[in-house]
Design an enzyme around this catalytic site. Structure first.
Site, PDB file in Angstrom:
ATOM      1  N   LYS A  90       0.853  -1.194   0.000  1.00 35.31           N
ATOM      2  CA  LYS A  90       0.000   0.000   0.000  1.00 35.31           C
ATOM      3  C   LYS A  90       0.882   1.234   0.000  1.00 35.31           C
ATOM      4  O   LYS A  90       1.808   1.343   0.807  1.00 35.31           O
ATOM      5  CB  LYS A  90      -0.883  -0.023   1.266  1.00 35.31           C
ATOM      6  CG  LYS A  90      -1.794   1.169   1.403  1.00 35.31           C
ATOM      7  CD  LYS A  90      -3.198   0.863   0.886  1.00 35.31           C
ATOM      8  CE  LYS A  90      -4.010   2.096   0.618  1.00 35.31           C
ATOM      9  NZ  LYS A  90      -3.891   2.640  -0.753  1.00 35.31           N
ATOM     10  N   LYS A 114       5.642   3.707   8.206  1.00 37.93           N
ATOM     11  CA  LYS A 114       4.455   4.535   8.439  1.00 37.93           C
ATOM     12  C   LYS A 114       3.211   3.658   8.551  1.00 37.93           C
ATOM     13  O   LYS A 114       2.416   3.782   9.473  1.00 37.93           O
ATOM     14  CB  LYS A 114       4.289   5.507   7.260  1.00 37.93           C
ATOM     15  CG  LYS A 114       3.091   6.419   7.366  1.00 37.93           C
ATOM     16  CD  LYS A 114       2.881   7.240   6.101  1.00 37.93           C
ATOM     17  CE  LYS A 114       4.159   7.908   5.664  1.00 37.93           C
ATOM     18  NZ  LYS A 114       3.951   8.921   4.632  1.00 37.93           N
ATOM     19  N   LYS A 126       5.327   2.052  -3.182  1.00 41.07           N
ATOM     20  CA  LYS A 126       5.218   3.390  -3.789  1.00 41.07           C
ATOM     21  C   LYS A 126       5.376   3.227  -5.291  1.00 41.07           C
ATOM     22  O   LYS A 126       5.971   2.243  -5.742  1.00 41.07           O
ATOM     23  CB  LYS A 126       6.317   4.312  -3.241  1.00 41.07           C
ATOM     24  CG  LYS A 126       5.976   5.773  -3.331  1.00 41.07           C
ATOM     25  CD  LYS A 126       5.048   6.234  -2.220  1.00 41.07           C
ATOM     26  CE  LYS A 126       4.531   7.624  -2.479  1.00 41.07           C
ATOM     27  NZ  LYS A 126       3.738   8.163  -1.367  1.00 41.07           N
ATOM     28  N   ASP A 166      -0.482  10.804  -4.597  1.00 43.02           N
ATOM     29  CA  ASP A 166       0.647  11.500  -3.959  1.00 43.02           C
ATOM     30  C   ASP A 166       0.835  12.767  -4.798  1.00 43.02           C
ATOM     31  O   ASP A 166      -0.118  13.207  -5.477  1.00 43.02           O
ATOM     32  CB  ASP A 166       1.904  10.609  -3.970  1.00 43.02           C
ATOM     33  CG  ASP A 166       3.038  11.166  -3.103  1.00 43.02           C
ATOM     34  OD1 ASP A 166       2.930  11.119  -1.877  1.00 43.02           O
ATOM     35  OD2 ASP A 166       4.029  11.697  -3.653  1.00 43.02           O
ATOM     36  N   THR A 209      -4.820  13.495   5.364  1.00 41.66           N
ATOM     37  CA  THR A 209      -3.400  13.694   5.713  1.00 41.66           C
ATOM     38  C   THR A 209      -3.215  15.027   6.437  1.00 41.66           C
ATOM     39  O   THR A 209      -2.604  15.084   7.508  1.00 41.66           O
ATOM     40  CB  THR A 209      -2.515  13.625   4.451  1.00 41.66           C
ATOM     41  OG1 THR A 209      -2.834  12.430   3.742  1.00 41.66           O
ATOM     42  CG2 THR A 209      -1.046  13.626   4.810  1.00 41.66           C
TER      43      THR A 209
HETATM   44  P1  NDP Z   1       0.337  17.970  -4.242  1.00 45.68           P
HETATM   45  O1  NDP Z   1       0.836  17.634  -5.590  1.00 45.68           O
HETATM   46  O2  NDP Z   1      -1.118  18.062  -4.005  1.00 45.68           O
HETATM   47  O3  NDP Z   1       0.996  19.333  -3.719  1.00 45.68           O
HETATM   48  C1  NDP Z   1       2.363  19.537  -3.593  1.00 45.68           C
HETATM   49  C2  NDP Z   1       2.521  21.026  -3.357  1.00 45.68           C
HETATM   50  O4  NDP Z   1       3.852  21.319  -3.001  1.00 45.68           O
HETATM   51  C3  NDP Z   1       2.199  21.836  -4.608  1.00 45.68           C
HETATM   52  O5  NDP Z   1       1.515  23.001  -4.249  1.00 45.68           O
HETATM   53  C4  NDP Z   1       3.580  22.165  -5.167  1.00 45.68           C
HETATM   54  O6  NDP Z   1       3.616  23.361  -5.932  1.00 45.68           O
HETATM   55  C5  NDP Z   1       4.337  22.342  -3.877  1.00 45.68           C
HETATM   56  N1  NDP Z   1       5.759  22.153  -4.089  1.00 45.68           N
HETATM   57  C6  NDP Z   1       6.366  21.163  -4.756  1.00 45.68           C
HETATM   58  N2  NDP Z   1       7.684  21.349  -4.737  1.00 45.68           N
HETATM   59  C7  NDP Z   1       7.879  22.479  -4.023  1.00 45.68           C
HETATM   60  C8  NDP Z   1       9.030  23.201  -3.633  1.00 45.68           C
HETATM   61  N3  NDP Z   1      10.236  22.773  -3.976  1.00 45.68           N
HETATM   62  N4  NDP Z   1       8.866  24.333  -2.890  1.00 45.68           N
HETATM   63  C9  NDP Z   1       7.628  24.758  -2.543  1.00 45.68           C
HETATM   64  N5  NDP Z   1       6.522  24.113  -2.898  1.00 45.68           N
HETATM   65  C10 NDP Z   1       6.662  22.998  -3.622  1.00 45.68           C
HETATM   66  O7  NDP Z   1       0.986  16.889  -3.252  1.00 45.68           O
HETATM   67  P2  NDP Z   1       0.512  16.449  -1.799  1.00 45.68           P
HETATM   68  O8  NDP Z   1       0.029  17.620  -1.042  1.00 45.68           O
HETATM   69  O9  NDP Z   1      -0.339  15.266  -1.941  1.00 45.68           O
HETATM   70  O10 NDP Z   1       1.892  15.945  -1.199  1.00 45.68           O
HETATM   71  C11 NDP Z   1       2.795  16.821  -0.534  1.00 45.68           C
HETATM   72  C12 NDP Z   1       3.747  15.994   0.301  1.00 45.68           C
HETATM   73  O11 NDP Z   1       3.008  15.211   1.249  1.00 45.68           O
HETATM   74  C13 NDP Z   1       4.606  14.986  -0.475  1.00 45.68           C
HETATM   75  O12 NDP Z   1       5.858  14.859   0.188  1.00 45.68           O
HETATM   76  C14 NDP Z   1       3.821  13.684  -0.322  1.00 45.68           C
HETATM   77  O13 NDP Z   1       4.644  12.543  -0.494  1.00 45.68           O
HETATM   78  C15 NDP Z   1       3.339  13.828   1.117  1.00 45.68           C
HETATM   79  N6  NDP Z   1       2.194  13.003   1.485  1.00 45.68           N
HETATM   80  C16 NDP Z   1       1.008  13.110   0.806  1.00 45.68           C
HETATM   81  C17 NDP Z   1      -0.080  12.365   1.203  1.00 45.68           C
HETATM   82  C18 NDP Z   1      -1.424  12.529   0.583  1.00 45.68           C
HETATM   83  O14 NDP Z   1      -2.391  11.977   1.134  1.00 45.68           O
HETATM   84  N7  NDP Z   1      -1.574  13.262  -0.492  1.00 45.68           N
HETATM   85  C19 NDP Z   1       0.025  11.359   2.290  1.00 45.68           C
HETATM   86  C20 NDP Z   1       1.295  11.393   2.980  1.00 45.68           C
HETATM   87  C21 NDP Z   1       2.334  12.158   2.550  1.00 45.68           C
HETATM   88  P3  NDP Z   1       2.953  23.496  -7.378  1.00 45.68           P
HETATM   89  O15 NDP Z   1       1.482  23.697  -7.098  1.00 45.68           O
HETATM   90  O16 NDP Z   1       3.615  24.683  -7.970  1.00 45.68           O
HETATM   91  O17 NDP Z   1       3.240  22.216  -8.083  1.00 45.68           O
END
Ligand code: NDP
Length: 451
Positions: A90, A114, A126, A166, A209
């Site tokens: 998963k 996790k 993943k 993700d 999350t």
């Molecule tokens: P999204 O794609 O929804 O959002 C990622 C966000 O981060 C976007 O707004 C993106 O900007 C921004 N971003 C990416 N790179 C950078 C950077 N270098 N500096 C600043 N902002 C940045 O992803 P998620 O919110 O789903 O995931 C975010 C994190 O959380 C990841 O590490 C993921 O692995 C982790 N995670 C997610 C889960 C989930 O349920 N979705 C569960 C557990 C962990 P832009 O809009 O410009 O692309």
């Protein structure tokens, strides 16, 4: 040489550029679990680390699709099925140009521990692709997802491997992936989580999350005897699924989140982030955060080019609690020092491994409560497992029921992590507590299941 150093030495050949983040995650875990390895030799006798660090299998495939101008495009797809000692594989799918085998091994490895911490019957995996959904039309995203799933469906199943979203994979992509799975297998089954509610998704999966990160922080602050988040200024990075829902929950509990960021820049709004506007820009229109200041002219926007060397605009703001929710290694040692100088009391990781090892060490040394990703952001995968349960029993749970179960799960994870740290002589160290508790459960299952 300590046991931890001996174990790390076994993997030094895998420390190449592509594996850098994987190696970083692995090293952190091995140093963290040293007290367990020292106190119980069975884990080294059963070669658990060698067996855990090498994935069960890495599936790599070609994805070919036609763009809107009828040109053939070729991407690479992956699924890293890491470990299924505790349940079916998963973990999410990431669509981003930086995706390679090393990034997915890092994310998959973290996912094992996790998922173990949730106490739910799920293994770790993943996957994803170097496909960049940015700038693609809806139709192109659909065609890519169809081509991706045409390959991936051979390797997944509700009792075998259940992917989710993700970075770059939200409910739109999950919908297209599910549609293709159904078409090529003729099966309507819970093979993906994060589906839209009207065809099998769980209520609260999108929020889980981000909400979970805040629930975890509330528990951690309570256990550590610190003031609660109510009325406190908070700094959040990111503007995606995790960041948006962390900000939403912070507002709901009366905290004041004043920042968010995307890959192009950072917003600071001292009156608190306007959550409806943020959702409209990033979720509905997939536009740039710069648009925020067109509506709220008193807020500020710092483009990414203006960040000082090694720093990050979000972490220069004064805050009581910080929530890095964007991506890996986004919070550096310089950022950590800025947070400490500005009186930050807690840092909770919403993204996976957003803090560099140097930043983590500095924060911990300075007494900042530090909630590591594998414990703090486990709410998403927990609600994914609730979605699997609902799909298997053809039932639907109310929003409130999922929320209560999520809060309960996050509190239990936090308490278990804190207690484990205490038991192993590292009280207050949630990084070590999470690694030891997560590892021990998987390792014991691997020993009990034999080779
Ligand atoms: P999204 O794609 O929804 O959002 C990622 C966000 O981060 C976007 O707004 C993106 O900007 C921004 N971003 C990416 N790179 C950078 C950077 N270098 N500096 C600043 N902002 C940045 O992803 P998620 O919110 O789903 O995931 C975010 C994190 O959380 C990841 O590490 C993921 O692995 C982790 N995670 C997610 C889960 C989930 O349920 N979705 C569960 C557990 C962990 P832009 O809009 O410009 O692309």
């Amino acid at each position: 040489m300590t046991i931890a150093e001996q174990e790390i030495k076994k993997f030094e050949n895998s420390n190449c550029a592509e594996n850098a983040v994987f190696y970083q995650a692995m090293e952190e875990v091995i140093y963290s679990i040293a007290p367990l390895l020292e106190s119980d030799k069975k884990y080294t006798e059963h070669a658990i680390l060698e067996r855990l660090i090498v994935p069960d299998r890495v599936i790599k495939f070609k994805v070919t699709w036609l763009d809107d101008s009828n040109k053939i495009q070729v991407n690479t797809g992956y699924r890293v099925q890491y470990n299924n000692a505790l349940g079916p594989y998963k973990g999410g799918l990431r669509f981003h140009p930086t995706v390679n085998e090393g990034v997915l091994k890092f994310l998959g490895f973290e996912q094992i521990l996790k998922n173990s911490l949730t106490g739910l019957p799920i293994g770790g995996a993943k996957g994803g692709s170097d496909f960049d959904p940015k700038g693609k039309s809806d139709f192109e995203v659909m065609k890519f997802c169809t081509a991706f799933m045409t390959e991936l469906h051979k390797y997944i199943g509700p009792r075998m491997d259940v992917p989710a979203g993700d970075i770059g994979v939200g409910s739109r992509e999950i919908g297209y992936l599910f549609g293709t799975y159904k078409k090529v297998t003729s099966k309507y089954e819970g093979v993906l989580t994060g589906k839209p509610f009207f065809f099998g998704g769980s209520l609260m999966r999108p929020e889980a999350t981000g909400y979970g990160v805040v629930y975890f922080t509330q528990s951690m602050l309570e256990i550590e005897g610190k003031e609660s988040l109510e009325g406190k200024v908070c700094a959040v990075s990111g503007a995606g699924n995790v960041a948006i829902h962390a900000i939403e929950k912070l507002l709901q509990i009366g905290a004041l989140p004043v920042t968010c960021s995307d890959s192009k820049g950072t917003i600071y709004d001292s009156r608190g982030i306007d959550i409806e506007l943020l959702k409209d820009i990033k979720l509905n229109r997939r536009a740039s955060l710069r648009e925020y200041i067109e509506v709220h002219t008193e807020a500020s926007y710092t483009p990414v080019e203006e960040y000082p060397e090694g720093g990050h605009a979000v972490w220069e703001r004064e805050c009581y609690a910080a929530f890095p929710c964007a991506t890996q290694n986004e919070l550096t040692e310089t950022d950590a020092q800025n947070l400490i100088n500005n009186g930050c009391v807690s840092v909770t990781e919403g993204a996976n491994m957003p803090s560099t090892p140097q930043a983590t060490e500095l924060l911990q040394k300075n007494g900042v409560c530090f909630g590591p990703a594998k414990a703090a952001n486990a709410g998403g995968v927990a609600v994914s497992e609730f979605e699997m349960s609902q799909n298997a029993s053809m039932s639907r749970w109310a929003f409130e029921k999922v929320d209560v179960k999520l809060q309960d799960t996050m509190q239990k994870i936090c308490k278990r992590v804190a207690l484990t740290a205490k038991d192993y002589g590292v009280e207050g160290n949630y990084v070590d507590g999470a690694n030891i508790a997560g590892f021990k459960k998987v390792a014991d299952a691997m020993i009990a299941e034999g080779l």
